[in-house]
Scaffold this active site. Sequence first.
Site, PDB file in Angstrom:
ATOM      1  N   ARG A   1       0.851  -1.213   0.000  1.00 55.87           N
ATOM      2  CA  ARG A   1       0.000   0.000   0.000  1.00 55.87           C
ATOM      3  C   ARG A   1       0.877   1.250   0.000  1.00 55.87           C
ATOM      4  NH1 ARG A   1      -2.954  -2.852   3.760  1.00 55.87           N
ATOM      5  NH2 ARG A   1      -2.159  -1.632   5.504  1.00 55.87           N
TER       6      ARG A   1
ATOM      7  N   LYS B   1     -11.881  15.374   4.421  1.00 56.29           N
ATOM      8  CA  LYS B   1     -13.012  14.913   3.595  1.00 56.29           C
ATOM      9  C   LYS B   1     -13.868  13.919   4.369  1.00 56.29           C
ATOM     10  CE  LYS B   1     -13.366  11.405   0.690  1.00 56.29           C
ATOM     11  NZ  LYS B   1     -13.037  10.433  -0.374  1.00 56.29           N
TER      12      LYS B   1
ATOM     13  N   GLU C   1     -18.555  15.546   0.998  1.00 52.32           N
ATOM     14  CA  GLU C   1     -18.779  14.729  -0.204  1.00 52.32           C
ATOM     15  C   GLU C   1     -20.140  14.068  -0.133  1.00 52.32           C
ATOM     16  OE1 GLU C   1     -15.839  11.704  -1.062  1.00 52.32           O
ATOM     17  OE2 GLU C   1     -16.833  11.153  -2.930  1.00 52.32           O
TER      18      GLU C   1
ATOM     19  N   LYS D   1     -18.078  18.291  -2.649  1.00 59.07           N
ATOM     20  CA  LYS D   1     -17.666  17.251  -3.608  1.00 59.07           C
ATOM     21  C   LYS D   1     -18.923  16.497  -4.001  1.00 59.07           C
ATOM     22  CE  LYS D   1     -14.428  13.423  -4.235  1.00 59.07           C
ATOM     23  NZ  LYS D   1     -13.034  13.024  -4.006  1.00 59.07           N
TER      24      LYS D   1
HETATM   25  P1  13P Z   1     -13.834   8.246  -7.422  1.00 57.44           P
HETATM   26  O1  13P Z   1     -13.311   9.364  -8.259  1.00 57.44           O
HETATM   27  O2  13P Z   1     -13.177   6.922  -7.718  1.00 57.44           O
HETATM   28  O3  13P Z   1     -15.319   8.183  -7.414  1.00 57.44           O
HETATM   29  O4  13P Z   1     -13.401   8.543  -5.919  1.00 57.44           O
HETATM   30  C1  13P Z   1     -13.604   9.804  -5.381  1.00 57.44           C
HETATM   31  C2  13P Z   1     -13.672   9.724  -3.919  1.00 57.44           C
HETATM   32  O5  13P Z   1     -13.013  10.494  -3.241  1.00 57.44           O
HETATM   33  C3  13P Z   1     -14.572   8.739  -3.276  1.00 57.44           C
HETATM   34  O6  13P Z   1     -14.672   9.000  -1.907  1.00 57.44           O
END
Ligand code: 13P
Length: 347
Positions: free
Chosen positions: A44, A134, A176, A218
Site C-alpha cells: 500500500r 473529507k 462529499e 464534492k
Molecule cells: P472516485 O473518483 O473513484 O469516485 O473517488 C472519489 C472519492 O473520493 C470517493 O470517496
Amino acid sequence: MTDLVAIARSLFVDGKGILAADESVHTATERLAEHGISTSAEMRRQYRDLFIGTKGIEDYLSGIILFSETLLEKGNDKKLFSKSLAARGIAAGIKVDLGTEPFPESPRELITQGLLDLPERLVEYKKQGAEFTKWRAVATIEGDRLPSNTALHENAKRLASYAKESQAAGLVPIVESEVLYEGKHGRARTKAVVEESLEVLFSMLNEYAVDRASVILKTSMVLSGEKSGKKDTPEEVAEDTISALLKVVPKQIAGIVFLSGGQTPDQATENLAAIVQQAKKVGTPWPLSFSYARALQDEALSIWKGKEENVSAAREAFLSRLEKVSVACKAKVLADNCIISTFPVYS
Ligand code: 13P
C-alpha cells in the site's frame, strides 16, 4: 479573508484539482486486487508512492487527499509524504470518516460513521500536516423508493457536524455527497436525487452554522445509472449537472469538485470538460474542478501491476491522464465568444 477561506480558495487554481488517494485499507485491498496485486502495508505504501512520487504532479494538482495510514508514512525518497507534498506546493488532505455501514432504519442504505472521536483525531491530523479534510456520504437510488428521507437527513446531519468540527480544528472541510452510479435509474431520477440530497445538506450546514466560505462541495455528476442501458452525451450531463447545482448550491461556498464515481477515465474527462464549458456559458458563482480517485489512477494501476520495472511507464500514464483532466478543467476548447468571465478562478 480567514486562513481557512484562503486554503479553500488555494485548492481552485486554474487547471488544477485534487487527487483522491484516500482509499481505506479495505478499498485499497480491493482496488489492488482488481489489478492482480496482493496487498500488504508495504505494498500500500508503494501504491501511494507511485502517485505521490511522480515528478511534475504539482503542475496539475493543488491537493491530495490521503488516508490516515499514509499521513504517517514516508515515500521512497525517505521524506514524509506530507512534507514532500508541501515542498511542491500541494496541500495534504485527510479522509476523516470511518466508512459506511447499513443504516439500521433502512438497511439497504448506507450511513457514514466516524463522529465519536473526531475532535481528537482532527487535532492529530493537523499536527501531522493536513490542511483539509473529507467526509463521504452516499445515497443509493432504487426506483422511487430510495433514497429515503431519513437516510438523507441522517447523512446530512453527520456531514454538517463533521464540517463544523473540522472548521473548529482549523481544517477546511470537503463535504462529499455521492449519489451512487450503480443502478438502472435514468438521468432525470439522478438529477432529482442530487438536488434533494444537496438541498438537505445545505439546510443542515446552515442549521449547524458551518461557515460557507470555507466549505468545498464534492459531488457526483448527473448521469444515468450504470445499468440503465443509456449513454448520456457530455452535453446532456453538463446541462443537467449545472442546472441541478445552480438550483440548490449557495453561491458563497468556496468551490465544487467532482468525483469520478466509476466512470471510465475518458468519460470522466469528457464530462468534466462539458460541465466546465456549460458553467462558463451560463455563468456560475463558484469555481469547479476535479477530485478523482479511479479516473486518475486506473490506467496507471493496470500498467504498474505492483512491479518496480513498470513504475516509470505507470507514472507516465498517470501524468498523461492528469494533463487531459487539467485541460478539461480549463475548458480551453470552448470558442472564445461563448466564454462568460463571471466563472471565478482563485489565483
Ligand atoms: P472516485 O473518483 O473513484 O469516485 O473517488 C472519489 C472519492 O473520493 C470517493 O470517496
